[in-house]
Design an enzyme around this catalytic site. Structure first.
Site, PDB file in Angstrom:
ATOM      1  N   THR A 215       0.850  -1.186   0.000  1.00  0.00           N
ATOM      2  CA  THR A 215       0.000   0.000   0.000  1.00  0.00           C
ATOM      3  C   THR A 215       0.886   1.236   0.000  1.00  0.00           C
ATOM      4  OG1 THR A 215      -1.861  -1.056   1.119  1.00  0.00           O
ATOM      5  CG2 THR A 215      -1.728   1.334   1.269  1.00  0.00           C
TER       6      THR A 215
ATOM      7  N   PHE B 232       1.291   5.060   0.886  1.00  0.00           N
ATOM      8  CA  PHE B 232       0.762   6.085   1.764  1.00  0.00           C
ATOM      9  C   PHE B 232       1.374   7.429   1.395  1.00  0.00           C
ATOM     10  CE2 PHE B 232       0.071   2.235   4.133  1.00  0.00           C
ATOM     11  CZ  PHE B 232      -1.102   2.460   4.844  1.00  0.00           C
TER      12      PHE B 232
END
Length: 378
Positions: free
Chosen positions: A280, A282
């Site tokens: 992921t 960020f």
């Protein structure tokens, strides 16, 4: 004829093309000076359509598409050259960028940072990797992180923007449009989902799994095979907290392994994601434009007008300068049917003259917002 003979012919043709290109661009320069004197816009869409129609027709059907691509590139270069000639000094955006870069220095190690969720959330893990000494304040929703930064409750906020298997976090993209915040750093975090339940609960006993929508998508194959009910929570850590406090023996949460220790849960399985390659990305946002050492990536949002080739024209500004567009994300414009804004991530330094030239041009577009210059860490 031998291959070398054909190559000699091509060299001669290239020399002729180069001479003609120089002659054409000299004429373009004169056109730009005329337009500057008479306050005439650079783009003449009908003129460009006429050129494309004429030259593609002259080359025959076999070369028609190749000719179109060649001349679309040539026309883009001509517009770019005219815009540079018509430019009236350094743009306001470039002045702001240079001022921010000059005062940036090293990225801070300590700060007050807003994260969505609760202790043990992936946003908290990302925060710890960006800031060695953060003071974290938790918000229940992504919108709360933006509000905390915009109102000055904290200096920075951490938000997930995309996942390698589930795609973009569209809510965050839409909120970037709503709030006037800038990106100051990004991070790729390896996400290792686990299935967590209260002590003594077996996998066979689990009838419901709770987690954030993104986590549920990233573990879709496992959940389908288990045949369980899925319930969306606003955060994985909060889902784990719910399982711990619920007293239920038929529910489990998808969260990080760290949440097991935090909330007194057990790991039923540590292989629940669709793929082992699950990352992921960020972003760290701030209210003001801040640019720190090593910034090699820029993000901006722009809209393309309703005309053929308008998006190509945006992309070509970077392609002709060898600047790599590493992501292009479209989002619908609220209140307008089938019209879109485009988020660009470009590998480029804002200190590069080429980058500053393109940004100066884009700043004049009807809709353009510069969202930051930053580095990405792992």
């Amino acid at each position: 004829m031998e291959l070398k003979d054909y190559r000699e012919q091509l060299d001669q043709i290239d020399d002729q093309l180069t001479a003609l290109f120089k002659r054409r661009m000299e004429t373009v320069r004169q056109v730009a000076d005329y337009k500057k004197e008479h306050n005439t816009p650079v783009l003449a869409a009908s003129r460009e359509r006429d050129i494309l129609y004429r030259v593609t027709g002259a080359c025959g059907e076999e070369l028609q598409e190749y000719t179109k691509i060649l001349y679309m590139t040539l026309l883009e270069l001509s517009r770019d050259y005219q815009e540079n000639r018509l430019s009236t000094g350094e743009s306001r955006l470039c002045r702001d960028i240079l001022a921010a870069a000059e005062g940036g220095g090293a990225f801070p190690s300590r700060a007050v940072v807003a994260c969505q969720g609760a202790e043990g959330a992936y946003s908290q893990l990302a925060c710890g990797k960006m800031f060695p000494l953060p003071q974290i304040m938790y918000c229940s929703r992504f919108d709360g992180v933006f509000r905390a930064v915009e109102t000055g409750m904290c200096r920075y906020g951490i938000l997930p923007i995309e996942n390698s298997s589930a795609g973009s976090v569209t809510e965050v993209y839409d909120l970037m449009e709503k709030y006037n915040c800038k990106i100051v750093r990004s991070l790729k975090l390896k996400v290792e989902h686990c299935l967590l339940a209260r002590p003594g609960v077996t996998l066979a006993a689990v009838k419901e799994v709770v987690a954030h929508e993104q986590a549920l998508n990233q573990c879709g194959e496992f959940l389908k095979n288990q045949g369980v009910k899925v319930t969306v929570f606003d955060n994985n850590a909060r889902a784990a907290q719910y399982v711990a406090e619920s007293g239920r023996t038929d529910v489990a949460a998808i969260a990080s392994a760290g949440c097991a220790g935090l909330y007194g849960l057990e790991i039923l399985s540590d292989r629940v994601a669709n793929t082992d390659h699950n990352y992921t990305r960020f972003i760290c946002i701030s209210k003001e434009l801040e640019i720190y050492e090593g910034a090699n990536r820029i993000t901006f949002v722009a809209s393309a007008s309703h005309r053929p080739g308008s998006l190509y024209s945006l992309i070509a500004k970077f392609a002709t300068r060898g600047l790599n567009i590493c992501k292009l994300e479209s989002r619908p414009i609220p209140g307008k049917d089938f019209e879109f804004r485009f988020y660009f991530d470009v590998e480029a330094s804002v200190l590069s003259p080429d980058t500053q030239t393109v940004l100066s041009q884009l700043e004049k577009e009807p809709f353009f917002t510069f969202l930051g210059a930053y580095s990405e860490v792992f």
